[in-house]
Design an enzyme around this catalytic site. Structure first.
Site, PDB file in Angstrom:
ATOM      1  N   HIS A  65      -1.279   2.655   7.306  1.00 15.15           N
ATOM      2  CA  HIS A  65      -1.453   1.925   6.081  1.00 15.15           C
ATOM      3  C   HIS A  65       0.063   1.412   5.598  1.00 15.15           C
ATOM      4  O   HIS A  65       0.507   0.701   5.085  1.00 15.15           O
ATOM      5  CB  HIS A  65      -2.266   2.787   5.055  1.00 15.15           C
ATOM      6  N   GLU A  66       0.768   2.742   5.740  1.00 13.58           N
ATOM      7  CA  GLU A  66       2.070   2.239   5.290  1.00 13.58           C
ATOM      8  C   GLU A  66       3.051   1.584   5.833  1.00 13.58           C
ATOM      9  O   GLU A  66       3.760   0.795   5.488  1.00 13.58           O
ATOM     10  CB  GLU A  66       2.998   4.124   5.239  1.00 13.58           C
ATOM     11  N   HIS A 108       2.329  -1.648   4.774  1.00  9.50           N
ATOM     12  CA  HIS A 108       3.178  -2.041   3.538  1.00  9.50           C
ATOM     13  C   HIS A 108       4.526  -2.586   3.905  1.00  9.50           C
ATOM     14  O   HIS A 108       5.046  -3.774   3.248  1.00  9.50           O
ATOM     15  CB  HIS A 108       3.545  -1.103   2.584  1.00  9.50           C
ATOM     16  N   GLU A 156      -2.804  -3.003  -1.486  1.00  7.85           N
ATOM     17  CA  GLU A 156      -3.313  -1.866  -0.926  1.00  7.85           C
ATOM     18  C   GLU A 156      -4.517  -2.430   0.208  1.00  7.85           C
ATOM     19  O   GLU A 156      -4.640  -1.645   1.070  1.00  7.85           O
ATOM     20  CB  GLU A 156      -3.790  -0.829  -1.982  1.00  7.85           C
ATOM     21  N   ASP A 171      -4.395  -1.641   3.896  1.00  4.16           N
ATOM     22  CA  ASP A 171      -5.654  -1.067   4.656  1.00  4.16           C
ATOM     23  C   ASP A 171      -6.035  -1.949   5.721  1.00  4.16           C
ATOM     24  O   ASP A 171      -6.317  -1.500   6.798  1.00  4.16           O
ATOM     25  CB  ASP A 171      -6.808  -0.978   3.544  1.00  4.16           C
TER      26      ASP A 171
HETATM   27 ZN   LIG Z   1      -0.555   2.131  -0.110  1.00  2.00          ZN
END
Ligand SMILES: [Zn+2]
Length: 418
Positions: free
Chosen positions: A283-284, A287, A361, A365
Site C-alpha cells: 500500500h505504501e 503511494h 488511499e 489499496d
Molecule cells: Zn495510505
C-alpha cells in the site's frame, strides 16, 4: 457572505468574527453528536469478527470517553476565545508589548509568540489528561512523563526556531515590500515546504524518534522479494520506535526523489504477520508509485499562494485592527482577524484535501491488491482497527468532513471488489 470592507463598521466586523467562531463550534459539535449517535450500531456484516463481544463494548466505551473529552475541551477553548474577544484581550496584549519595544517586527513576533505560548500552556493539561488518563485506561499509553515533557519542550523549541524564523522573514517582507509581500512570502514558504518535505525524516523525526533500517531475517526476506518485484529500493524502508509512546500501530510514506522512505512502526511489526506487513508495505509503495506526496505538496503550495494573495488585499485595512479594539493597524492584528475571516474558506479547501487524500488511499489499496494480495491488506487493516478500538460505524458526514482515509468498511468493500 458579501461585504465591503470600506463601508463596514468595526462593530459589524467584530460580530462577524464572533459569528464565524461560534458557528464553527456549533457545526463541529453537531458532527460529533451525529457520529456519537452511531457508536452502538450493529457492526456491518463485512466487518464481523473484528471485535469479539467484550472488545466491542470496550470500543464503545472508548469512543464515548473521547467524545466527552472533546466536547469539554472544545467548549473550554470556545469560552476562553470569546472571553478574550469581549474583554479586549488583543488590545491589552498589544499595548503591553508596545511598552516593551518600539521595533515593529519585534512587536509582531512577540504578540504572536505570546498567544501561541499561552495556548500551548492552557491546552497542556488537556493533552496530559488524554495521554495519562484516557489512553492509559484503555492500555494504549506507553509514554513516560519524561517523554511527555521532553516532547513538549522540543516542540516549543522547534516552534520558536523554525516558526519564529519563518515568521521573522515574512514580517520583514511585509514591512519592506508592502502589497507585493504575498509573492515573496509565497516564494519562501514554497522553498520551506519543499525543504521540510525532503528532510522531514532526516531532520525532524530524529528529534522525537529513532529510525533503524529493517533487521535481517524472515520479514526482511519477504519484503525484499516484493520490493524487488516492483522495483523499490530496500534501503528506503525504516522501522521507527512508535512503541515509545503508544501501542497503536502505523506506517507511512514520506519525502520524494532520493529522500523518499517508507516508515513502519515497530508496533506494526509486533502485531502483524509477515504477509500482512508486506500487504501494508505494498500500500505504501502504491503511494510512492502514484506520486501522491508530490501531488499533495503541489496542491498545498497552490492553496498557500491563493490564501496569501487574499491576505495581501485585506491585511493593511485599519478596520481589522478597529474591530479587535486595537488603535494601530499591524501585521499581527491583520493576520489574526484574517485567520478567522478566512477559516470558512480553509474549511472548504480542507474538505477537498481530505477527499483527495481518501481517493489516494483507494489508489494505494488498489495498488496493493493488484501487485500483492487484497487478503493480506484486509487482514492487516482489520487487525489494526481491532488493536486501536477504532470506530467501525462512523457517520457518513463525519467521514466526509474529517477522515483522511476511507472508513474500514469502505476500504474492505473496495479491496473485496474485482
Ligand atoms: Zn495510505
Amino acid at each position: 457572505m458579501h461585504f465591503n470592507l470600506e463601508t463596514m463598521t468595526a462593530n459589524t466586523l467584530f460580530y462577524i468574527l464572533i459569528t464565524i467562531i461560534v458557528l464553527e463550534f456549533v457545526w463541529e459539535t453537531y458532527l460529533d453528536f451525529l457520529n456519537a449517535k452511531h457508536f452502538k450500531d450493529p457492526i456491518p456484516k463485512l466487518l464481523e469478527g473484528v471485535f469479539d463481544e467484550d472488545e466491542y463494548l470496550k470500543s464503545q466505551d472508548y469512543k464515548k470517553t473521547n467524545y466527552r473529552f472533546s466536547i469539554w475541551s472544545s467548549l473550554f477553548s470556545l469560552v476562553l476565545v470569546l472571553g478574550f474577544f469581549f474583554l479586549d484581550g488583543f488590545a491589552y496584549l498589544d499595548i503591553w508589548i508596545r511598552s516593551l519595544t518600539d521595533n515593529s517586527i519585534a512587536v509582531s513576533l512577540l504578540f504572536i509568540g505570546v498567544l501561541l505560548f499561552a495556548n500551548d500552556i492552557i491546552t497542556t493539561p488537556f493533552s496530559y489528561y488524554h495521554t495519562f488518563v484516557i489512553e492509559e485506561k484503555y492500555g494504549f499509553n506507553k509514554s513516560t512523563k519524561k517523554t511527555f515533557w521532553l516532547d513538549k519542550i522540543k516542540g516549543l523549541l522547534l516552534m520558536i526556531l523554525l516558526g519564529g524564523g519563518i515568521l521573522f522573514i515574512v514580517i520583514w517582507f511585509y514591512e519592506k515590500t508592502a502589497s507585493n509581500f504575498w509573492v515573496y512570502t509565497w516564494g519562501i514558504l514554497t522553498v520551506f515546504s519543499i525543504f521540510i518535505s525532503l528532510f522531514y525524516s532526516t531532520l525532524i523525526v530524529p528529534i522525537f524518534n529513532k529510525q533503524t533500517p529493517l533487521e535481517d531475517g524472515e520479514l526482511k526476506n519477504s519484503i525484499q522479494e516484493f520490493a524487488k518485484k516492483v522495483g523499490f529500493k530496500l534501503h528506503n524502508i525504516f522501522v521507527i520506535d512508535g512503541s515509545k509512546r503508544s501501542t497503536k500501530a502505523n506506517a507511512y510514506f514520506a519525502g520524494f526523489g532520493p529522500k523518499k522512505r517508507i516508515v513502519l512502526y515497530d508496533t506494526l511489526i509486533d502485531d502483524l504477520t509477515n504477509d500482512e506487513i508486506v500487504g501494508v508495505l505494498a500500500h505504501e509503495i502504491g503511494h510512492y508509485k502514484k506520486k501522491h506526496t508530490i501531488y499533495t505538496l503541489v496542491l498545498s503550495i497552490l492553496t498557500t499562494g491563493i490564501t496569501l494573495f487574499i491576505l495581501s488585499l485585506l491585511i493593511g485595512s485599519p478596520l481589522l485592527a478597529d474591530a479587535l479594539g486595537v488603535t494601530t493597524p499591524s501585521f499581527h492584528i491583520g493576520i489574526i482577524a484574517f485567520g478567522i475571516l478566512y477559516s470558512p474558506i480553509s474549511e472548504i479547501t480542507g474538505l477537498f484535501m481530505n477527499r483527495l487524500s481518501r481517493k489516494f488511499e483507494y489508489q494505494a489499496d488498489d495498488y496493493a491488491k493488484n501487485n500483492y494480495t487484497a487478503e493480506s491488506l484486509v487482514s492487516a487493516l482489520r487487525k489494526l482497527s481491532k488493536n486501536s478500538l477504532s470506530n467501525l460505524t462512523p457517520h457518513p458526514w463525519y467521514v466526509f468532513m474529517h477522515y483522511s482515509h476511507p472508513s474500514l468498511l469502505q476500504r474492505v468493500q473496495n479491496l473485496g471488489s474485482k
